[in-house]
Write a protein that holds these residues in place. Structure first.
Motif, PDB file in Angstrom:
ATOM      1  N   LYS A   1     -57.821  34.025 -48.283  1.00  0.00           N
ATOM      2  CA  LYS A   1     -58.797  34.777 -47.503  1.00  0.00           C
ATOM      3  C   LYS A   1     -59.929  33.834 -47.130  1.00  0.00           C
TER       4      LYS A   1
ATOM      5  N   VAL B   1     -63.793  33.117 -46.012  1.00  0.00           N
ATOM      6  CA  VAL B   1     -65.153  33.631 -46.062  1.00  0.00           C
ATOM      7  C   VAL B   1     -66.051  32.668 -45.292  1.00  0.00           C
TER       8      VAL B   1
ATOM      9  N   ASP C   1     -62.309  36.667 -42.845  1.00  0.00           N
ATOM     10  CA  ASP C   1     -61.993  37.934 -43.510  1.00  0.00           C
ATOM     11  C   ASP C   1     -63.237  38.606 -44.062  1.00  0.00           C
ATOM     12  N   ALA C   2     -64.287  37.818 -44.324  1.00  0.00           N
ATOM     13  CA  ALA C   2     -65.566  38.337 -44.811  1.00  0.00           C
ATOM     14  C   ALA C   2     -66.660  37.344 -44.444  1.00  0.00           C
TER      15      ALA C   2
ATOM     16  N   ALA D   1     -65.004  42.392 -39.979  1.00  0.00           N
ATOM     17  CA  ALA D   1     -65.009  41.845 -41.345  1.00  0.00           C
ATOM     18  C   ALA D   1     -66.215  42.374 -42.115  1.00  0.00           C
ATOM     19  N   PRO D   2     -66.043  42.610 -43.414  1.00  0.00           N
ATOM     20  CA  PRO D   2     -67.193  43.026 -44.215  1.00  0.00           C
ATOM     21  C   PRO D   2     -68.265  41.939 -44.202  1.00  0.00           C
TER      22      PRO D   2
END
Length: 93
Positions: free
Chosen positions: A6, A8, A51-52, A80-81
């Motif tokens: 993932k 970031v 993804d974040a 994305a968060p």
């Protein structure tokens, strides 16, 4: 098969903090990239689709306008968060 890591995106804060946060995330298995300004972050969001996002709120033009831009439909949109990091700093002596 190997699962992809993932990704970031670490944004804002200062370069030392960004690198430290990115390093800690890498240590626990995330792929990371760093953006030190709002425009660099927007470019990375468009290109890399993280993804974040770990967002140092309130520094280098990163604030409400940035959040509105990435949440609106357009070139820089992401769902994305977004995790806000606020550095209160220390009071001057």
């Amino acid at each position: 098969t190997q699962m992809s890591k993932k990704h970031v995106l670490v944004v804002g804060c200062d370069k030392t903090t960004n690198q430290g946060l990115a390093g800690q995330l890498k240590d626990v298995g995330f792929a990371t990239s760093v953006a030190n300004t709002a425009q660099a972050a927007l470019d990375k969001i468009r290109e890399a689709r993280p993804d974040a996002i770990l967002l140092g709120f309130g520094t280098d033009g990163v604030g409400d306008e940035f959040l509105a831009t990435v949440r609106s439909e357009g070139d820089y949109h992401t769902s994305a968060p977004i995790i806000l990091v606020v550095n209160k700093g220390q009071e001057p002596e």
